[in-house]
Write an enzyme that holds these catalytic residues in place. Structure first.
Site, PDB file in Angstrom:
ATOM      1  N   THR A 139       0.897  -1.303   0.016  1.00 53.44           N
ATOM      2  CA  THR A 139      -0.183  -0.133   0.116  1.00 53.44           C
ATOM      3  C   THR A 139       0.918   1.142   0.045  1.00 53.44           C
ATOM      4  O   THR A 139       0.121   2.336  -0.523  1.00 53.44           O
ATOM      5  CB  THR A 139      -0.946   0.132   1.285  1.00 53.44           C
ATOM      6  N   SER A 184      17.885  -4.209   3.224  1.00 56.08           N
ATOM      7  CA  SER A 184      18.191  -2.872   2.076  1.00 56.08           C
ATOM      8  C   SER A 184      18.116  -1.674   2.746  1.00 56.08           C
ATOM      9  O   SER A 184      19.245  -1.050   2.856  1.00 56.08           O
ATOM     10  CB  SER A 184      17.900  -3.187   0.717  1.00 56.08           C
ATOM     11  N   GLU A 206      17.481   3.463  -3.531  1.00 57.80           N
ATOM     12  CA  GLU A 206      17.241   2.151  -3.647  1.00 57.80           C
ATOM     13  C   GLU A 206      16.309   2.145  -5.166  1.00 57.80           C
ATOM     14  O   GLU A 206      16.344   1.080  -5.984  1.00 57.80           O
ATOM     15  CB  GLU A 206      16.102   1.461  -2.767  1.00 57.80           C
ATOM     16  N   ASP A 230       9.790   1.230   4.326  1.00 61.57           N
ATOM     17  CA  ASP A 230      10.959   0.692   4.860  1.00 61.57           C
ATOM     18  C   ASP A 230      12.140   1.695   5.368  1.00 61.57           C
ATOM     19  O   ASP A 230      12.590   1.443   6.480  1.00 61.57           O
ATOM     20  CB  ASP A 230      11.659  -0.146   3.963  1.00 61.57           C
ATOM     21  N   TYR A 237       8.022  -7.110  -8.520  1.00 62.11           N
ATOM     22  CA  TYR A 237       7.521  -5.964  -7.645  1.00 62.11           C
ATOM     23  C   TYR A 237       7.161  -4.653  -8.296  1.00 62.11           C
ATOM     24  O   TYR A 237       5.887  -4.110  -8.283  1.00 62.11           O
ATOM     25  CB  TYR A 237       8.675  -5.571  -6.649  1.00 62.11           C
TER      26      TYR A 237
END
Length: 384
Positions: A35, A126, A158, A170, A220
């Site tokens: 989400t 990561s 990233e 994250d 992804y």
């Protein structure tokens, strides 16, 4: 796991200088999966598994990186033409490039990295590396960014250097985590609220399927593209829709049949997952662990059937957990295609839960899963 003392000793032996040591946590997402890049709601908590970076400044504008887990040294110059090289240090390169672009005129650095966050386990190893390395490179040159600025910079690193079009969750929880708390994040406004993890006689147990996932392999990014396609199609029928965050369930039900099957199911997951996330916060506030657990199971079913990011091993872990006494809820956590499940288990049943789950999972797959109780931890910090 290497200790801070051993990490420091290794650094001194290699670089003949005494480093400062920094760390950032991995995370487990309790609910709210896929989400974040749809401008929705997520409920992660930082965990007591961290990535450590020993660091000391250099005066020549170069960065040297060594990992306790990977052989060899990576070295690069701090210049405007930094580009991905296809190795583990791309996460560090990306952050360094972002710091340069942000006008943080950092000098060079020697870095030694060690991590207790499982790589590919869906616990955001990561982001922990990005945040710890970025905080270290800033700190050794007496520079600072706000936690939100650092999180955004690491997210961009990233995306650009690892090729994963991740959302902000994250990196955000890795910078802003607070011990004893989860974090409800509005991924559109970046507003957040601390949510006390008052679980009473229950604990969060993470179970690693030992199946590695590769987010950069394309699935992804494909899901993100499918969500963007859903928004384009829904905007033609529902005025004002800029992301799936804007679509209410009732509105979606009225137009869902107009969407291709895969697009409909992807959008359906995101829209219902936002609702589950907000309902989970209310359940935690009431101390209603049974309701919270049911929402976890429903989240997994949606990720399995509608978003199609689970795998047989994750499904098996959840199915086994659902039959064990004392389990309130279970679901896959992280990007999917492997990694971990998160389980809400009565404290008195944790040992028997772990034993039963390991026994049956190993009997059916030949794999011994790693299970651990995790506590909500603090965000990035310097180790004293």
């Amino acid at each position: 796991m290497i200790s801070i003392e051993e990490l420091t000793e290794r650094f001194v032996a290699r670089y003949e200088r005494v480093p400062r040591v920094f760390s950032a946590p991995g995370r487990v997402n309790l609910i709210g999966e896929h989400t974040d890049y749809n401008e929705g709601f997520v409920l992660p908590m930082a965990i007591d598994r961290r990535t450590y970076v020993a660091a000391a400044p250099r005066g020549d504008g170069r960065v040297r990186c060594v990992s306790a887990e990977v052989d060899g040294e990576v070295e690069f110059a701090l210049s405007g033409d930094l580009a991905p090289a296809g190795d583990w240090a791309d996460y560090v390169r990306g952050v360094a490039a972002g710091l340069l672009r942000a006008g943080q005129l950092l000098g060079g650095a020697d870095l030694l990295v060690a991590s207790e966050v499982p790589i590919g386990g869906g616990l955001s190893s990561s982001a922990a590396l990005e945040v710890a390395a970025g905080f270290a490179m800033l700190s050794i040159h007496d520079r600072r960014l706000s936690p939100v600025e650092l999180a955004l910079l690491c997210q961009r690193a990233e995306q650009e250097f690892a090729g994963t079009q991740c959302g902000i969750m994250d990196q955000f929880i890795s910078t802003l985590g607070v011990a004893g708390q989860a974090l409800l994040i509005d991924c559109r406004s970046l507003e957040f609220r601390l949510i006390p993890m008052e679980l009473g006689e229950a604990r969060i147990v993470i179970c690693n399927s030992m199946i590695r996932h590769e987010l950069a392999s394309g699935e992804y990014n494909r899901r993100r593209a499918e969500c963007e396609e859903a928004v384009r199609r829904l905007a033609g029928h529902l005025p004002g829709v800029q992301s799936l965050r804007d679509v209410e369930i009732e509105e979606f039900d009225s137009v869902a049949d107009l969407l291709p099957d895969a697009i409909r199911r992807r959008a359906g997951h995101v829209i219902t997952e936002n609702c589950r996330t907000l309902a989970s916060v209310e359940a935690l506030a009431r101390g209603d662990l049974a309701s919270f657990g049911r929402l976890m199971f429903a989240s997994h079913a949606s990720l399995r059937d509608d978003y199609e990011v689970s795998c047989s091993e994750l499904d098996l872990l959840v199915e086994i957990a659902s039959r064990i006494s004392g389990v309130h809820g279970a679901r896959m956590t992280g990007g999917g295609f492997g990694g971990c499940t998160v389980n809400l288990v009565d404290l008195a049943q944790v040992d028997s839960f772990v034993a039963s789950l390991r026994r049956e999972y190993q009997a059916r797959t030949g794999i011994d899963p790693h299970c651990s109780v995790c506590r909500p931890s603090g965000g990035v910090r310097e180790e004293i």
